[in-house]
Scaffold this motif. Structure first.
Motif, PDB file in Angstrom:
ATOM      1  N   TYR A  20       0.853  -1.187   0.000  1.00 27.52           N
ATOM      2  CA  TYR A  20       0.000   0.000   0.000  1.00 27.52           C
ATOM      3  C   TYR A  20       0.888   1.235   0.000  1.00 27.52           C
ATOM      4  N   SER A  21       0.635   2.157  -0.918  1.00 30.80           N
ATOM      5  CA  SER A  21       1.338   3.421  -1.005  1.00 30.80           C
ATOM      6  C   SER A  21       2.849   3.163  -1.086  1.00 30.80           C
ATOM      7  N   ALA A  22       3.620   3.692  -0.152  1.00 33.11           N
ATOM      8  CA  ALA A  22       5.069   3.503  -0.196  1.00 33.11           C
ATOM      9  C   ALA A  22       5.452   2.031  -0.068  1.00 33.11           C
ATOM     10  N   SER A  24       4.243  -0.269  -1.672  1.00 26.48           N
ATOM     11  CA  SER A  24       4.272  -0.855  -3.013  1.00 26.48           C
ATOM     12  C   SER A  24       5.695  -0.829  -3.574  1.00 26.48           C
ATOM     13  N   ARG A  50      -2.132  -1.198  -3.741  1.00 27.42           N
ATOM     14  CA  ARG A  50      -3.165  -0.186  -3.541  1.00 27.42           C
ATOM     15  C   ARG A  50      -2.481   1.166  -3.461  1.00 27.42           C
ATOM     16  N   ASN A  51      -2.959   2.132  -4.242  1.00 23.25           N
ATOM     17  CA  ASN A  51      -2.321   3.447  -4.328  1.00 23.25           C
ATOM     18  C   ASN A  51      -0.820   3.321  -4.550  1.00 23.25           C
ATOM     19  N   GLN A  53       2.961   3.673  -5.720  1.00 22.84           N
ATOM     20  CA  GLN A  53       3.844   4.766  -6.100  1.00 22.84           C
ATOM     21  C   GLN A  53       4.880   4.172  -7.036  1.00 22.84           C
ATOM     22  N   VAL A  58       8.766   9.862  -4.843  1.00 21.56           N
ATOM     23  CA  VAL A  58       7.434  10.458  -4.901  1.00 21.56           C
ATOM     24  C   VAL A  58       7.543  11.974  -4.803  1.00 21.56           C
TER      25      VAL A  58
END
Length: 158
Positions: A20-22, A24, A50-51, A53, A58
């Motif tokens: 998820y997010s970072a 990933s 999920r979401n 990057q 980023v």
């Protein structure tokens, strides 16, 4: 986890990673780089992100973001038409370095102070942004794509 596969009752040749997010970024690294360096240890069967990057880092904006901007306004568009002395540190710099007054100190150690200082000196000090174009920002903020880098390996996902 892989080194304890028997103990945990998992099949190391049927691994699914989630991020998820970072997170990933970690999942992508394991799937694209670590697995290719250690193919005999485990096999990734799927990634669930999920979401995600997928363009690192980023923050700050790097060449992919600047390219999208350039596609809209052109490489020769004056940077000074889009940023001023109050926004330069936020747009050119890295908000996690606290260069942007809008943000409080970011609680995680993600700031590269020396790289941030180079960007701010080149574009923001003494309102130097008025002497540059969107293309200049794109060229300066280019993420390295040498063979084996995360950026070079990300297209393998598609």
């Amino acid at each position: 986890v892989i080194s304890h596969a028997d103990e945990f009752g998992i099949d190391p040749n049927r691994v699914i990673l989630a991020g998820y997010s970072a997170g990933s970024g970690i999942a992508n690294y394991i799937a694209l780089i670590h697995q290719s360096l250690n193919p005999e240890h485990f096999t990734i069967k799927a990634l669930a992100l999920r979401n995600p990057q997928l363009n690192y880092p980023v923050t700050p904006h790097m060449d992919m973001a600047w390219s999208q901007w350039a596609d809209f306004v052109g490489l020769e568009a004056p940077l000074g038409s889009y940023i001023d002395n109050t926004s330069c540190a936020c747009v050119i710099g890295c908000w996690s370095c606290s260069a942007c007054d809008k943000w409080t100190k970011y609680p995680y150690p993600s700031c590269n102070e020396s790289w941030n200082a180079l960007r701010l000196e080149k574009f923001c000090e003494k309102d130097r942004f008025v002497n540059y174009t969107i293309g200049d920002a794109l060229d300066f903020q280019r993420w390295p794509e040498h063979e084996g880098s995360l950026s070079a390996r990300l297209p393998l996902l598609w």
